[in-house]
Scaffold this motif. Structure first.
Motif, PDB file in Angstrom:
ATOM      1  N   GLY A   8      65.653  95.954  19.926  1.00  0.00           N
ATOM      2  CA  GLY A   8      66.068  95.836  18.528  1.00  0.00           C
ATOM      3  C   GLY A   8      66.341  94.056  18.412  1.00  0.00           C
ATOM      4  N   PRO A   9      66.379  93.454  17.248  1.00  0.00           N
ATOM      5  CA  PRO A   9      66.675  92.032  17.393  1.00  0.00           C
ATOM      6  C   PRO A   9      68.212  91.858  17.222  1.00  0.00           C
ATOM      7  CG  PRO A   9      66.114  92.738  14.994  1.00  0.00           C
ATOM      8  CD  PRO A   9      66.161  93.978  16.250  1.00  0.00           C
ATOM      9  N   GLY A  10      68.637  90.614  17.655  1.00  0.00           N
ATOM     10  CA  GLY A  10      69.977  90.231  17.439  1.00  0.00           C
ATOM     11  C   GLY A  10      70.848  90.434  18.953  1.00  0.00           C
ATOM     12  N   ILE A  11      71.964  90.482  18.837  1.00  0.00           N
ATOM     13  CA  ILE A  11      72.866  90.577  20.087  1.00  0.00           C
ATOM     14  C   ILE A  11      73.091  92.217  19.891  1.00  0.00           C
ATOM     15  CG2 ILE A  11      75.299  90.279  20.729  1.00  0.00           C
ATOM     16  CD1 ILE A  11      75.288  87.605  19.085  1.00  0.00           C
ATOM     17  N   LEU A  12      72.746  92.626  21.145  1.00  0.00           N
ATOM     18  CA  LEU A  12      72.721  94.008  21.148  1.00  0.00           C
ATOM     19  C   LEU A  12      73.991  94.442  22.242  1.00  0.00           C
ATOM     20  CD1 LEU A  12      68.920  94.496  21.936  1.00  0.00           C
ATOM     21  CD2 LEU A  12      70.198  95.101  19.729  1.00  0.00           C
ATOM     22  N   ARG A  13      74.453  95.427  21.796  1.00  0.00           N
ATOM     23  CA  ARG A  13      75.862  95.881  22.463  1.00  0.00           C
ATOM     24  C   ARG A  13      75.489  96.755  23.707  1.00  0.00           C
ATOM     25  NH1 ARG A  13      78.331  91.863  20.659  1.00  0.00           N
ATOM     26  NH2 ARG A  13      78.694  91.694  18.300  1.00  0.00           N
ATOM     27  N   ARG A  14      74.311  97.382  23.247  1.00  0.00           N
ATOM     28  CA  ARG A  14      73.968  98.339  24.415  1.00  0.00           C
ATOM     29  C   ARG A  14      72.539  98.358  24.593  1.00  0.00           C
ATOM     30  NH1 ARG A  14      77.058 102.773  25.308  1.00  0.00           N
ATOM     31  NH2 ARG A  14      79.008 102.867  24.056  1.00  0.00           N
ATOM     32  N   CYS A  15      72.175  98.522  25.820  1.00  0.00           N
ATOM     33  CA  CYS A  15      70.684  98.549  26.558  1.00  0.00           C
ATOM     34  C   CYS A  15      69.893  99.848  25.982  1.00  0.00           C
ATOM     35  CB  CYS A  15      70.759  98.450  28.050  1.00  0.00           C
ATOM     36  SG  CYS A  15      69.239  98.768  28.731  1.00  0.00           S
ATOM     37  N   PRO A  16      68.561  99.611  25.867  1.00  0.00           N
ATOM     38  CA  PRO A  16      67.972 100.969  25.475  1.00  0.00           C
ATOM     39  C   PRO A  16      68.453 102.215  26.188  1.00  0.00           C
ATOM     40  CG  PRO A  16      66.478  98.931  25.186  1.00  0.00           C
ATOM     41  CD  PRO A  16      67.752  98.756  25.999  1.00  0.00           C
ATOM     42  N   CYS A  17      68.700 101.908  27.522  1.00  0.00           N
ATOM     43  CA  CYS A  17      69.271 103.162  28.544  1.00  0.00           C
ATOM     44  C   CYS A  17      70.476 103.897  28.008  1.00  0.00           C
ATOM     45  CB  CYS A  17      69.124 102.861  29.879  1.00  0.00           C
ATOM     46  SG  CYS A  17      70.486 101.726  30.385  1.00  0.00           S
ATOM     47  N   ASN A  46      62.479  97.164  31.468  1.00  0.00           N
ATOM     48  CA  ASN A  46      62.710  98.343  30.516  1.00  0.00           C
ATOM     49  C   ASN A  46      64.230  98.232  30.121  1.00  0.00           C
ATOM     50  OD1 ASN A  46      60.236  99.211  29.933  1.00  0.00           O
ATOM     51  ND2 ASN A  46      60.239 100.335  31.790  1.00  0.00           N
ATOM     52  N   HIS A  47      64.929  97.262  30.914  1.00  0.00           N
ATOM     53  CA  HIS A  47      66.498  97.042  30.633  1.00  0.00           C
ATOM     54  C   HIS A  47      66.527  95.977  30.006  1.00  0.00           C
ATOM     55  CE1 HIS A  47      67.717 100.975  32.469  1.00  0.00           C
ATOM     56  NE2 HIS A  47      66.806 100.647  33.217  1.00  0.00           N
ATOM     57  N   LEU A  48      67.603  95.938  29.178  1.00  0.00           N
ATOM     58  CA  LEU A  48      67.958  94.494  28.298  1.00  0.00           C
ATOM     59  C   LEU A  48      67.995  93.296  29.195  1.00  0.00           C
ATOM     60  CD1 LEU A  48      68.735  93.938  24.977  1.00  0.00           C
ATOM     61  CD2 LEU A  48      70.276  93.200  26.182  1.00  0.00           C
ATOM     62  N   PHE A  49      67.249  92.200  28.921  1.00  0.00           N
ATOM     63  CA  PHE A  49      67.597  91.128  29.221  1.00  0.00           C
ATOM     64  C   PHE A  49      67.247  90.186  27.890  1.00  0.00           C
ATOM     65  CE2 PHE A  49      66.478  86.682  30.308  1.00  0.00           C
ATOM     66  CZ  PHE A  49      67.451  86.326  31.130  1.00  0.00           C
ATOM     67  N   LYS A  50      68.054  89.462  27.636  1.00  0.00           N
ATOM     68  CA  LYS A  50      67.789  88.389  26.289  1.00  0.00           C
ATOM     69  C   LYS A  50      68.665  87.025  26.550  1.00  0.00           C
ATOM     70  CE  LYS A  50      67.125  90.386  22.253  1.00  0.00           C
ATOM     71  NZ  LYS A  50      67.526  90.752  21.023  1.00  0.00           N
ATOM     72  N   TRP A  51      68.130  86.164  26.436  1.00  0.00           N
ATOM     73  CA  TRP A  51      68.838  84.659  26.380  1.00  0.00           C
ATOM     74  C   TRP A  51      69.850  84.963  25.074  1.00  0.00           C
ATOM     75  CZ3 TRP A  51      69.114  82.608  30.637  1.00  0.00           C
ATOM     76  CH2 TRP A  51      67.784  82.446  31.471  1.00  0.00           C
ATOM     77  N   ALA A  52      70.979  84.313  25.311  1.00  0.00           N
ATOM     78  CA  ALA A  52      71.952  84.601  24.349  1.00  0.00           C
ATOM     79  C   ALA A  52      71.906  83.422  23.137  1.00  0.00           C
ATOM     80  CB  ALA A  52      73.409  83.992  24.781  1.00  0.00           C
ATOM     81  N   ASP A  53      71.185  82.491  23.322  1.00  0.00           N
ATOM     82  CA  ASP A  53      70.871  81.502  22.238  1.00  0.00           C
ATOM     83  C   ASP A  53      69.876  81.746  21.337  1.00  0.00           C
ATOM     84  OD1 ASP A  53      68.311  79.412  23.699  1.00  0.00           O
ATOM     85  OD2 ASP A  53      69.642  80.900  24.731  1.00  0.00           O
ATOM     86  N   GLU A  54      68.961  82.666  22.033  1.00  0.00           N
ATOM     87  CA  GLU A  54      67.709  83.301  21.104  1.00  0.00           C
ATOM     88  C   GLU A  54      68.235  84.498  20.322  1.00  0.00           C
ATOM     89  OE1 GLU A  54      64.558  84.097  24.139  1.00  0.00           O
ATOM     90  OE2 GLU A  54      63.946  82.041  24.163  1.00  0.00           O
ATOM     91  N   ALA A  55      68.980  85.457  20.883  1.00  0.00           N
ATOM     92  CA  ALA A  55      69.936  86.546  20.417  1.00  0.00           C
ATOM     93  C   ALA A  55      70.594  86.111  19.289  1.00  0.00           C
ATOM     94  CB  ALA A  55      70.676  87.278  21.409  1.00  0.00           C
TER      95      ALA A  55
END
Ligand SMILES: [Zn+2]
Length: 104
Positions: A8-17, A46-55
């Motif tokens: 999902g978009p934004g800051i994610l508290r949980r990985c899809p796993c 398949n596990h979350l990786f997202k740059w914080a600035d983009e999130a």
């Protein structure tokens, strides 16, 4: 697991796993000091990786959309309150008129 999981978009508290995400700081030459979120358990496909600035930008955009929805909801409520007041005034007038009748 090779199932593509939706991120999902934004800051994610949980990985899809299901694991909680962690925020870390990159130490690579390409992105030194850049903060990122990743799955707290598995670092890989398949596990979350997202740059914080983009999130954070995504999070702000999502919040702005929510705010518009809230503002629209407030306008609807205000209109309803105005309608209720009109209805109430009419009801009070009807009661006043009928009580005059009863006194006669
Ligand atoms: Zn994960």
């Amino acid at each position: 697991m090779d199932i593509k999981m939706e991120m999902g978009p934004g800051i994610l508290r949980r990985c899809p796993c299901g694991a909680l995400t962690v925020v870390l700081t990159s130490k690579t030459k390409e992105n030194p000091g850049r903060r990122f979120y990743r799955c707290g358990v598995v670092f890989g496909e398949n596990h979350l990786f997202k740059w914080a600035d983009e999130a954070i930008v995504e999070e702000i955009e999502a919040l702005a959309e929510k705010q518009v929805a809230i503002e629209n909801g407030m306008l609807e409520i205000k209109e309803q309150v105005i309608e209720f007041k009109k209805d109430l005034t009419e009801i009070v007038e009807v009661i006043a008129a009928s009580s005059k009748h009863l006194r006669k």
